[in-house]
Design an enzyme around this catalytic site. Structure first.
Site, PDB file in Angstrom:
ATOM      1  N   ASP A 233       0.861  -1.187   0.000  1.00 38.36           N
ATOM      2  CA  ASP A 233       0.000   0.000   0.000  1.00 38.36           C
ATOM      3  C   ASP A 233       0.893   1.231   0.000  1.00 38.36           C
ATOM      4  O   ASP A 233       2.057   1.178   0.420  1.00 38.36           O
ATOM      5  CB  ASP A 233      -0.910   0.002   1.236  1.00 38.36           C
TER       6      ASP A 233
ATOM      7  N   VAL B  40       1.906   1.849  -6.847  1.00 35.05           N
ATOM      8  CA  VAL B  40       1.732   0.866  -7.911  1.00 35.05           C
ATOM      9  C   VAL B  40       1.926   1.450  -9.307  1.00 35.05           C
ATOM     10  O   VAL B  40       2.071   0.706 -10.283  1.00 35.05           O
ATOM     11  CB  VAL B  40       0.352   0.176  -7.836  1.00 35.05           C
TER      12      VAL B  40
ATOM     13  N   ASN C 136      -5.116  -4.978  -6.523  1.00 38.36           N
ATOM     14  CA  ASN C 136      -6.342  -4.386  -5.986  1.00 38.36           C
ATOM     15  C   ASN C 136      -6.272  -2.878  -5.783  1.00 38.36           C
ATOM     16  O   ASN C 136      -7.314  -2.217  -5.698  1.00 38.36           O
ATOM     17  CB  ASN C 136      -6.661  -5.081  -4.650  1.00 38.36           C
TER      18      ASN C 136
ATOM     19  N   TYR D 228     -12.807   6.949 -14.814  1.00 34.06           N
ATOM     20  CA  TYR D 228     -12.898   5.712 -14.029  1.00 34.06           C
ATOM     21  C   TYR D 228     -13.435   4.580 -14.897  1.00 34.06           C
ATOM     22  O   TYR D 228     -12.912   3.460 -14.875  1.00 34.06           O
ATOM     23  CB  TYR D 228     -13.804   5.941 -12.820  1.00 34.06           C
TER      24      TYR D 228
ATOM     25  N   LYS E 246     -11.237   1.145 -15.627  1.00 35.66           N
ATOM     26  CA  LYS E 246     -11.737  -0.163 -15.217  1.00 35.66           C
ATOM     27  C   LYS E 246     -12.130  -1.017 -16.415  1.00 35.66           C
ATOM     28  O   LYS E 246     -11.997  -2.253 -16.390  1.00 35.66           O
ATOM     29  CB  LYS E 246     -12.911   0.003 -14.256  1.00 35.66           C
TER      30      LYS E 246
END
Length: 248
Positions: free
Chosen positions: A36, A62, A88, A155, A159
């Site tokens: 994280d 990430v 994730n 978004y 996705k």
């Protein structure tokens, strides 16, 4: 236990879905690396270590390839291998018309929600191929990768990219024993919704035929299924865990 002896990396593991998955995976016998950008993950590691879990924290952005390379290297150095990657980590934002979305805002969404998944998959696959023992990768996509929502273009785009990226990698690496799938949650009652007012929450609830928001533990259960041998014939799928949202 379904994951006995397995080593799993979970990005975005400090809270919400990632934290629920880390807890469940530990309960099912996995050794877990929580990744994280937030130091809040250190508290999660303490919680899980106190109940007997073998857990470490590697701070990671990430969207930076060197961070992902370091994450994989630390995992292998500490636990000797990598069996499961849960890509994730992600961010959301408030709805805005596309003419009001800055390039920086667009790029941040793509960098974290899509490029971050690409980097996690790229380097996890390389490690799994080197080991020659196969593995499982679960990417967190979204219902918003399959349906459009007004004023959420960046978004939706990110996705949607994760959803089709998963299909491509799924069919590319199945022959190597690496199963790659995606989870597509509906609206989940996690800290990301803490700022929502009652009217907004009621609106989101009404979008789901089941009549409520999802729970992080329900998404973690689906991740466990895809990571385990129970899903040994599941490849390249986008598993909807959305209370009926996309079935309407």
């Amino acid at each position: 236990m379904k994951l006995s002896g397995k080593v799993a990396v979970i990005t975005g593991g400090a809270s919400g879905i990632g934290k629920a998955a880390a807890r469940l995976f530990v309960e099912q016998g996995a050794k877990v690396v929580i990744s994280d950008i937030s130091d809040q993950a250190e508290e999660t590691v303490k919680e899980l270590s106190n109940v007997g879990g073998e857990v470490i924290f590697v701070k990671t952005n990430v969207s930076k390839e060197e961070d992902i390379q370091s994450l994989i290297a630390a995992t292998v150095q500490h636990f000797g291998k990598l069996d499961i990657m849960i890509a994730n980590a992600g961010i959301g934002h408030s709805a805005k018309p596309i003419e009001d979305v800055t390039l920086d805002r667009w790029q941040q969404m793509i960098d974290i929600n899509l490029t971050g998944v690409f980097l996690c998959n790229k380097h996890a696959i390389a490690q799994m191929m080197q080991q020659g023992t196969g593995g499982a990768i679960i990417n967190t996509a979204s219902i918003m990768g399959h349906v459009g929502m007004m004023n959420l273009a960046s978004y939706n785009a990110a996705k949607g990219g994760v959803a089709n990226f998963t299909r491509s990698l799924g069919v590319s690496y199945a022959k190597h024993g690496i199963r790659i799938n995606a989870i597509c949650p509906g609206f989940i009652d996690t800290p990301i919704l803490n700022g929502a007012d009652e009217a907004t929450r009621n609106h989101l609830v009404a979008l789901h035929p089941i009549g409520r928001l999802g729970r992080a533990e329900e998404i973690a259960n689906a991740m466990l299924f895809l990571a385990s041998d129970d899903a040994s014939f599941v490849v390249g799928t986008n598993l909807m865990v959305d209370g009926g949202y996309t079935a309407q």
